[in-house]
Design a protein around this motif. Structure first.
Motif, PDB file in Angstrom:
ATOM      1  N   SER A   1       3.854  -1.807  18.868  1.00 41.56           N
ATOM      2  CA  SER A   1       3.560  -2.256  20.219  1.00 41.56           C
ATOM      3  C   SER A   1       4.864  -2.554  20.963  1.00 41.56           C
ATOM      4  O   SER A   1       5.955  -2.606  20.374  1.00 41.56           O
ATOM      5  CB  SER A   1       2.679  -3.503  20.181  1.00 41.56           C
ATOM      6  N   GLY A   2       4.752  -2.752  22.267  1.00 44.51           N
ATOM      7  CA  GLY A   2       5.942  -3.078  23.043  1.00 44.51           C
ATOM      8  C   GLY A   2       6.601  -4.361  22.592  1.00 44.51           C
ATOM      9  O   GLY A   2       7.833  -4.478  22.548  1.00 44.51           O
ATOM     10  N   LYS A   3       5.780  -5.337  22.228  1.00 37.45           N
ATOM     11  CA  LYS A   3       6.319  -6.609  21.749  1.00 37.45           C
ATOM     12  C   LYS A   3       7.054  -6.431  20.437  1.00 37.45           C
ATOM     13  O   LYS A   3       8.128  -7.034  20.214  1.00 37.45           O
ATOM     14  CB  LYS A   3       5.174  -7.614  21.589  1.00 37.45           C
ATOM     15  N   GLN A   4       6.520  -5.593  19.549  1.00 40.74           N
ATOM     16  CA  GLN A   4       7.175  -5.352  18.266  1.00 40.74           C
ATOM     17  C   GLN A   4       8.488  -4.592  18.445  1.00 40.74           C
ATOM     18  O   GLN A   4       9.470  -4.858  17.760  1.00 40.74           O
ATOM     19  CB  GLN A   4       6.242  -4.594  17.332  1.00 40.74           C
ATOM     20  N   ILE A   5       8.512  -3.627  19.378  1.00 38.14           N
ATOM     21  CA  ILE A   5       9.751  -2.887  19.645  1.00 38.14           C
ATOM     22  C   ILE A   5      10.817  -3.828  20.199  1.00 38.14           C
ATOM     23  O   ILE A   5      11.984  -3.800  19.784  1.00 38.14           O
ATOM     24  CB  ILE A   5       9.468  -1.723  20.614  1.00 38.14           C
ATOM     25  N   MET A   6      10.419  -4.685  21.140  1.00 42.12           N
ATOM     26  CA  MET A   6      11.366  -5.633  21.723  1.00 42.12           C
ATOM     27  C   MET A   6      11.913  -6.586  20.668  1.00 42.12           C
ATOM     28  O   MET A   6      13.127  -6.855  20.601  1.00 42.12           O
ATOM     29  CB  MET A   6      10.649  -6.419  22.821  1.00 42.12           C
ATOM     30  N   SER A   7      11.026  -7.078  19.801  1.00 44.52           N
ATOM     31  CA  SER A   7      11.459  -7.985  18.741  1.00 44.52           C
ATOM     32  C   SER A   7      12.400  -7.287  17.768  1.00 44.52           C
ATOM     33  O   SER A   7      13.376  -7.894  17.281  1.00 44.52           O
ATOM     34  CB  SER A   7      10.239  -8.534  18.002  1.00 44.52           C
ATOM     35  N   SER A   8      12.143  -6.012  17.480  1.00 46.88           N
ATOM     36  CA  SER A   8      13.005  -5.271  16.555  1.00 46.88           C
ATOM     37  C   SER A   8      14.384  -5.030  17.152  1.00 46.88           C
ATOM     38  O   SER A   8      15.411  -5.102  16.445  1.00 46.88           O
ATOM     39  CB  SER A   8      12.348  -3.938  16.191  1.00 46.88           C
TER      40      SER A   8
ATOM     41  N   LYS B   1      14.667 -14.762  24.755  1.00 47.40           N
ATOM     42  CA  LYS B   1      14.787 -14.683  23.303  1.00 47.40           C
ATOM     43  C   LYS B   1      15.949 -13.784  22.904  1.00 47.40           C
ATOM     44  O   LYS B   1      16.652 -14.056  21.924  1.00 47.40           O
ATOM     45  CB  LYS B   1      13.477 -14.164  22.708  1.00 47.40           C
ATOM     46  N   THR B   2      16.188 -12.716  23.673  1.00 50.16           N
ATOM     47  CA  THR B   2      17.310 -11.812  23.382  1.00 50.16           C
ATOM     48  C   THR B   2      18.637 -12.529  23.549  1.00 50.16           C
ATOM     49  O   THR B   2      19.522 -12.457  22.679  1.00 50.16           O
ATOM     50  CB  THR B   2      17.239 -10.583  24.301  1.00 50.16           C
ATOM     51  N   PHE B   3      18.792 -13.233  24.673  1.00 47.76           N
ATOM     52  CA  PHE B   3      20.051 -13.940  24.910  1.00 47.76           C
ATOM     53  C   PHE B   3      20.243 -15.077  23.906  1.00 47.76           C
ATOM     54  O   PHE B   3      21.367 -15.338  23.463  1.00 47.76           O
ATOM     55  CB  PHE B   3      20.089 -14.473  26.344  1.00 47.76           C
ATOM     56  N   ARG B   4      19.150 -15.756  23.528  1.00 46.95           N
ATOM     57  CA  ARG B   4      19.275 -16.818  22.544  1.00 46.95           C
ATOM     58  C   ARG B   4      19.706 -16.248  21.196  1.00 46.95           C
ATOM     59  O   ARG B   4      20.535 -16.860  20.480  1.00 46.95           O
ATOM     60  CB  ARG B   4      17.929 -17.537  22.402  1.00 46.95           C
ATOM     61  N   ALA B   5      19.177 -15.044  20.826  1.00 41.59           N
ATOM     62  CA  ALA B   5      19.584 -14.423  19.566  1.00 41.59           C
ATOM     63  C   ALA B   5      21.060 -14.064  19.592  1.00 41.59           C
ATOM     64  O   ALA B   5      21.772 -14.213  18.581  1.00 41.59           O
ATOM     65  CB  ALA B   5      18.728 -13.177  19.310  1.00 41.59           C
ATOM     66  N   ILE B   6      21.567 -13.608  20.748  1.00 39.97           N
ATOM     67  CA  ILE B   6      22.989 -13.256  20.865  1.00 39.97           C
ATOM     68  C   ILE B   6      23.862 -14.499  20.716  1.00 39.97           C
ATOM     69  O   ILE B   6      24.869 -14.516  19.991  1.00 39.97           O
ATOM     70  CB  ILE B   6      23.242 -12.548  22.211  1.00 39.97           C
ATOM     71  N   ILE B   7      23.474 -15.575  21.386  1.00 38.61           N
ATOM     72  CA  ILE B   7      24.264 -16.810  21.338  1.00 38.61           C
ATOM     73  C   ILE B   7      24.281 -17.394  19.935  1.00 38.61           C
ATOM     74  O   ILE B   7      25.330 -17.820  19.424  1.00 38.61           O
ATOM     75  CB  ILE B   7      23.701 -17.819  22.361  1.00 38.61           C
ATOM     76  N   ASP B   8      23.110 -17.387  19.282  1.00 36.79           N
ATOM     77  CA  ASP B   8      23.054 -17.937  17.928  1.00 36.79           C
ATOM     78  C   ASP B   8      23.836 -17.082  16.944  1.00 36.79           C
ATOM     79  O   ASP B   8      24.496 -17.603  16.016  1.00 36.79           O
ATOM     80  CB  ASP B   8      21.598 -18.046  17.472  1.00 36.79           C
ATOM     81  N   ALA B   9      23.759 -15.747  17.107  1.00 36.41           N
ATOM     82  CA  ALA B   9      24.473 -14.869  16.175  1.00 36.41           C
ATOM     83  C   ALA B   9      25.982 -15.017  16.310  1.00 36.41           C
ATOM     84  O   ALA B   9      26.721 -14.930  15.313  1.00 36.41           O
ATOM     85  CB  ALA B   9      24.061 -13.417  16.414  1.00 36.41           C
ATOM     86  N   LEU B  10      26.477 -15.269  17.536  1.00 36.70           N
ATOM     87  CA  LEU B  10      27.918 -15.427  17.755  1.00 36.70           C
ATOM     88  C   LEU B  10      28.381 -16.870  17.573  1.00 36.70           C
ATOM     89  O   LEU B  10      29.590 -17.141  17.675  1.00 36.70           O
ATOM     90  CB  LEU B  10      28.278 -14.934  19.161  1.00 36.70           C
ATOM     91  N   SER B  11      27.441 -17.788  17.343  1.00 41.18           N
ATOM     92  CA  SER B  11      27.770 -19.213  17.156  1.00 41.18           C
ATOM     93  C   SER B  11      28.566 -19.747  18.329  1.00 41.18           C
ATOM     94  O   SER B  11      29.565 -20.484  18.173  1.00 41.18           O
ATOM     95  CB  SER B  11      28.557 -19.424  15.849  1.00 41.18           C
ATOM     96  N   LEU B  12      28.137 -19.366  19.542  1.00 45.64           N
ATOM     97  CA  LEU B  12      28.853 -19.805  20.739  1.00 45.64           C
ATOM     98  C   LEU B  12      28.580 -21.275  21.049  1.00 45.64           C
ATOM     99  O   LEU B  12      29.428 -21.952  21.642  1.00 45.64           O
ATOM    100  CB  LEU B  12      28.438 -18.945  21.937  1.00 45.64           C
ATOM    101  N   VAL B  13      27.432 -21.741  20.686  1.00 40.59           N
ATOM    102  CA  VAL B  13      27.088 -23.142  20.927  1.00 40.59           C
ATOM    103  C   VAL B  13      27.013 -23.840  19.578  1.00 40.59           C
ATOM    104  O   VAL B  13      26.207 -23.456  18.726  1.00 40.59           O
ATOM    105  CB  VAL B  13      25.746 -23.265  21.672  1.00 40.59           C
ATOM    106  N   PRO B  14      27.848 -24.839  19.335  1.00 38.11           N
ATOM    107  CA  PRO B  14      27.820 -25.519  18.029  1.00 38.11           C
ATOM    108  C   PRO B  14      26.532 -26.313  17.860  1.00 38.11           C
ATOM    109  O   PRO B  14      25.905 -26.734  18.834  1.00 38.11           O
ATOM    110  CB  PRO B  14      29.043 -26.440  18.090  1.00 38.11           C
ATOM    111  N   LYS B  15      26.133 -26.452  16.633  1.00 40.61           N
ATOM    112  CA  LYS B  15      24.944 -27.218  16.340  1.00 40.61           C
ATOM    113  C   LYS B  15      25.186 -28.693  16.648  1.00 40.61           C
ATOM    114  O   LYS B  15      26.327 -29.160  16.708  1.00 40.61           O
ATOM    115  CB  LYS B  15      24.543 -27.035  14.872  1.00 40.61           C
ATOM    116  N   ARG B  16      24.087 -29.413  16.838  1.00 40.52           N
ATOM    117  CA  ARG B  16      24.199 -30.825  17.193  1.00 40.52           C
ATOM    118  C   ARG B  16      24.903 -31.590  16.068  1.00 40.52           C
ATOM    119  O   ARG B  16      24.553 -31.449  14.895  1.00 40.52           O
ATOM    120  CB  ARG B  16      22.807 -31.406  17.427  1.00 40.52           C
ATOM    121  N   GLY B  17      25.873 -32.358  16.481  1.00 41.02           N
ATOM    122  CA  GLY B  17      26.631 -33.163  15.526  1.00 41.02           C
ATOM    123  C   GLY B  17      27.831 -32.450  14.952  1.00 41.02           C
ATOM    124  O   GLY B  17      28.561 -33.032  14.147  1.00 41.02           O
ATOM    125  N   GLN B  18      28.064 -31.182  15.340  1.00 36.87           N
ATOM    126  CA  GLN B  18      29.206 -30.428  14.837  1.00 36.87           C
ATOM    127  C   GLN B  18      30.205 -30.182  15.957  1.00 36.87           C
ATOM    128  O   GLN B  18      29.829 -30.059  17.135  1.00 36.87           O
ATOM    129  CB  GLN B  18      28.763 -29.098  14.232  1.00 36.87           C
TER     130      GLN B  18
END
Length: 808
Positions: A714-721, A755-772
């Motif tokens: 489905s379109g949602k599955q393609i986007m998620s992939s 969700k796409t932009f959040r995946a990019i930010i998390d993969a590049l570790s651009l925003v440190p986790k809370r307390g780090q």
């Protein structure tokens, strides 16, 4: 010897007299020798051989259509030969049986309405004419019983091809394009006078005579009326013997299936083998045999096979319309052989099984048209398709002798639709779960007669319409429940009681399901409790309906208590009960208790057989995968295969999910390679497995296939992939793969989401986790930081070029 020399010798004999020398006399004697050739015969224990005695008289050789061949048939059965006396053959050949041949051609449309059989001498003989089954544009009045079909025109061109057997004729006619006509060449052989007919029959007692076809070097054949009746009687006996054996076998295995002595697979195998045997013999099944076959298929859940067998056996469309059907069940071992359609197989019982098949497929439209066709109502239009009008003559359809015999006995063979037919259509319409299905159900219900109406009133005003019964009201309650119209369902329940009908367990179960569908589980439990006070014994279906509602509401402990109450009342849980409990636990985030319940059911001798099915095992595999225990999931699949339960697609996808959750990518890829026809979810998991293993080429190849045509995902599955591919590539610092995936995503018409932009930010570790703290830039991580910065600039430029907003 060449044909030219043989003709010269014959001309010299006509001039000089017969047998001018001893050599020619010996040659003539050789021409009168017996020649044998095999005849087409059905697959029985009888072997047929034919001896042709040729009589080459001077007068017959020059007369068109009068060259004579005397045929003697003998049958070899168990080594004993029964034949007409061949000792009198020379004297018989001298007494030539003169016949005249009339040839004509007809161009007809399908269906032709002509019944044919293989003659004992290898020619196709017309045995019956069925004008009711013939196309309205056909005029078959010129065809007579005993005529032979000698040629059929080519489907591509105007050439006429000779016909040698019924199988070849059927194949030539059924290979036409829709609307294309077929031209047939007929020959009618008539005796010259009554004296010759009597003389031919008396001279030697030869049962069959043959004559040369016009423009043909090979002899063709014709049957005398007495011998034609004998041939038809013999063929009918063979057919009835085969059909009787088929019915006996079907009745035996159907009874064993009902007694749970054989599995549905065994009954289905028996039905398939009987259909193959009928096709190998080119036999038309009668109504009784077809009824048993369709019942076996519907019982085994093979409604499509039942519909296919109906169309191939009757020649009418199974959807109740007047469209011509091209369904053919051909022999797999004998080319050209197939099940022959016969309209006499259409009666109340076969039509009722057809309604059951449509109900199993939840096709209320087809069921409604079939009901109208059974009643001969051509004015009914369902879903834009007009219903047909089926002949209502039962076994005597197309058989004038049977119809005359029924009329002489004062019996009416016409069948009338009954309450059961209407109830099946009601069930089919209610299963559609749509407004169109509910309208069909309401119309059918309104057309039926109120049970309170007297027989006198019914005969005066509603003759022919069936009465409503408890099943009718139960079906309407279920239809309203599926549509969410609970008040209408309750009104129908009250109407049932006001008509003097007693609610049964099916009534209460339908009402419970209606309450569960509306989300009112407490009322459903109250109805279940009231069944005991009303003296109605609740069955496993009523309990399962309430258990399902409780599990959907995450009220698992109440569901478990209801199972205990169920067992206390003597109602044994089935696999559906355990499946709902395990799914309820999984939905509640408790995969461990779900596995415990599964192991308990497997350890208990009373429930071990219930747990041995693919749904229960798949749920257990899902629970193990949720726990991240891939070893236990693999062990469950091994136990599953060892118990004779075949894993399905959902089993494999659940196992793949467990392996991916445990980081066992290689196991997941092995499982993915064993799936022959993956669905969208399996492909999504496969792309995840390829990305985790670093094989981005295979992952992007699957995505490209889905984007360019193959649309299992489905379109949602393609986007998620795509999101997962980009994120996985960035985590492995493969920026080029991430760029290509994002470019392909945008060029395919997809818009990157939050969700796409959040995946990019998390993969590049651009925003440190809370307390780090953010890591300091050093020479060691400078290259990685610059690559991430360049990729983010690429993302902004790509969005700007396509005028897409950047959100989040």
């Amino acid at each position: 010897e060449s044909v030219k020399k043989r003709r010269q010798r014959r001309r010299r004999r006509r001039t000089d007299g017969p047998h001018s020398n001893q050599q020619e006399q010996e040659q003539d004697e050789q021409e009168r020798n017996i020649h044998q050739r095999p005849l087409p015969h059905r697959k029985t224990d009888r072997r047929r051989r034919t001896i042709v005695l040729r009589s080459m008289t001077a007068g017959a050789s020059r007369t068109r259509g009068r060259r004579q061949y005397v045929r003697v048939s003998r049958f070899v059965l168990g080594g004993t030969v029964a034949a007409a006396s061949a000792a009198a053959a020379p004297s018989t050949s001298a007494a030539a049986i003169s016949k005249d041949i009339t040839e004509f051609e007809l161009t007809l449309s399908r269906p032709l309405g002509i019944n044919v059989e293989d003659g004992p001498d290898g020619y196709v003989i017309v045995t019956a004419l069925n004008e009711t089954a013939s196309s309205p544009s056909n005029d078959i009045s010129a065809v007579g019983i005993g005529d032979r079909i000698v040629a059929v025109d080519s489907s591509l061109g105007n050439q006429m091809w000779p016909v040698s057997n019924v199988a070849g004729l059927v194949s030539a006619c059924t290979s036409r394009l829709p609307g294309q006509t077929v031209s047939l060449r007929f020959e009618r052989v008539e005796l010259a006078d009554d004296d010759e007919r009597d003389g031919g029959a008396a001279a030697g007692g030869v049962p069959y005579a043959t004559a040369t076809a016009v423009g043909s070097e090979a002899p063709s054949s014709s049957l005398q009326p007495a011998n034609l009746a004998a041939v038809r009687a013999e063929g009918a006996q063979t057919r009835q013997a085969l059909l009787s054996r088929c019915r006996d076998v079907l009745q035996k295995y159907t009874a064993q299936y009902k007694a749970q002595e054989v599995t549905p697979k065994v009954l289905l195998t028996v039905a398939d083998k009987i259909v193959a045997a009928l096709a190998d013999s080119s036999v038309s099944p009668d109504a009784a045999t077809l009824n048993l076959l369709m019942n076996a298929y519907v019982t085994c859940g093979k409604a499509e096979d039942a519909i296919r067998t109906f169309e191939a056996s009757t020649g009418v469309s199974a959807d109740g319309s007047s469209r011509p059907t091209d369904t053919v069940i051909e022999s797999k071992t004998k080319p050209g052989y197939r099940i022959m359609p016969n309209l006499s197989a259409l009666n109340l019982y076969t039509a009722t099984n057809l309604l059951r098949a449509h109900s199993s497929r939840r096709d209320g439209f087809a069921a409604r048209r079939v009901l109208a066709a059974m009643e001969g109502r051509e004015d009914v239009v369902v879903n834009g398709i007009r219903a047909a009008s089926w002949p209502r003559g039962g076994e005597s359809v197309g058989d004038e002798d049977a119809a005359a015999a029924a009329a002489a006995a004062g019996k009416s063979d016409n069948w009338v639709t009954d309450t059961r037919c209407y109830n099946i259509v009601l069930a089919a319409a209610s299963k559609m779960k749509s407004s169109s299905g509910l309208k069909i159900a309401s119309d059918i219900f309104d057309s039926m007669v109120d049970p309170k109406m007297s027989k006198e009133e019914w005969a005066a005003s509603a003759a022919g319409r069936p009465f409503r019964d408890a099943v009718t009201y139960n079906s309407m309650i279920a239809a309203y429940g599926r549509a969410g119209r609970i008040q209408d369902a309750m009104d129908m329940f009250r109407a049932l009681k006001s008509c003097g009908l007693e609610p049964d367990k099916f009534t209460y179960t339908s009402l419970i399901k209606a309450k569960v569908e509306s989300g009112d589980v407490d009322d459903a439990k109250s109805i279940l409790d009231s069944m005991e006070s009303k003296g109605v014994e609740a069955d496993v279906f009523a309990y399962n309906s309430v258990i399902k509602g409780l599990c959907d509401k995450y009220r698992w402990y109440e569901a478990k208590e209801l199972v205990t109450e169920m067992e206390w009342n003597g109602v044994r849980p089935d696999s559906y009960t355990y499946g709902m409990l395990m799914n309820g636990l999984i939905k509640a985030g408790k995969p461990g208790p779900a596995l415990t319940l599964f192991e308990t059911a497997c350890a208990d001798p009373r429930t071990i057989n219930i747990a041995q099915n693919v749904q229960i095992y798949t749920t257990a595999v899902t629970a193990a995968s949720m726990m991240g225990d891939h070893a236990r999931a693999l062990g469950l699949v091994s136990r599953m295969v060892g118990s004779g339960v075949k894993p399905n697609l959902k089993t494999f996808t659940s196992l793949m999910g467990g392996c991916l959750s445990s980081g066992k990518t290689s196991y997941a890829l092995d499982i993915f390679g064993k799936i022959s026809e993956p669905d969208g979810y399996a492909l999504e998991l496969g792309i995840r497995a390829f990305c985790d293993s670093g094989d981005f080429a295979s992952a992007t190849s699957l995505l490209t296939e889905q984007r360019d045509g193959r649309r299992e995902m489905s379109g949602k599955q393609i986007m998620s992939s795509y999101d997962y591919t980009i994120s996985s590539a960035l985590k492995q610092r493969n920026y080029q793969v991430a760029r290509d995936a994002l470019t392909e995503l945008i060029n395919s018409g997809y818009i990157p989401s939050k969700k796409t932009f959040r995946a990019i930010i998390d993969a590049l570790s651009l925003v440190p986790k809370r307390g780090q703290m953010r890591p300091q830039l050093t020479d060691d991580n400078r290259g990685e930081a610059e690559g991430a910065f360049d990729f983010m600039i690429f993302v902004l430029d790509s969005m700007e070029q396509r005028k897409l907003p950047v959100v989040g």
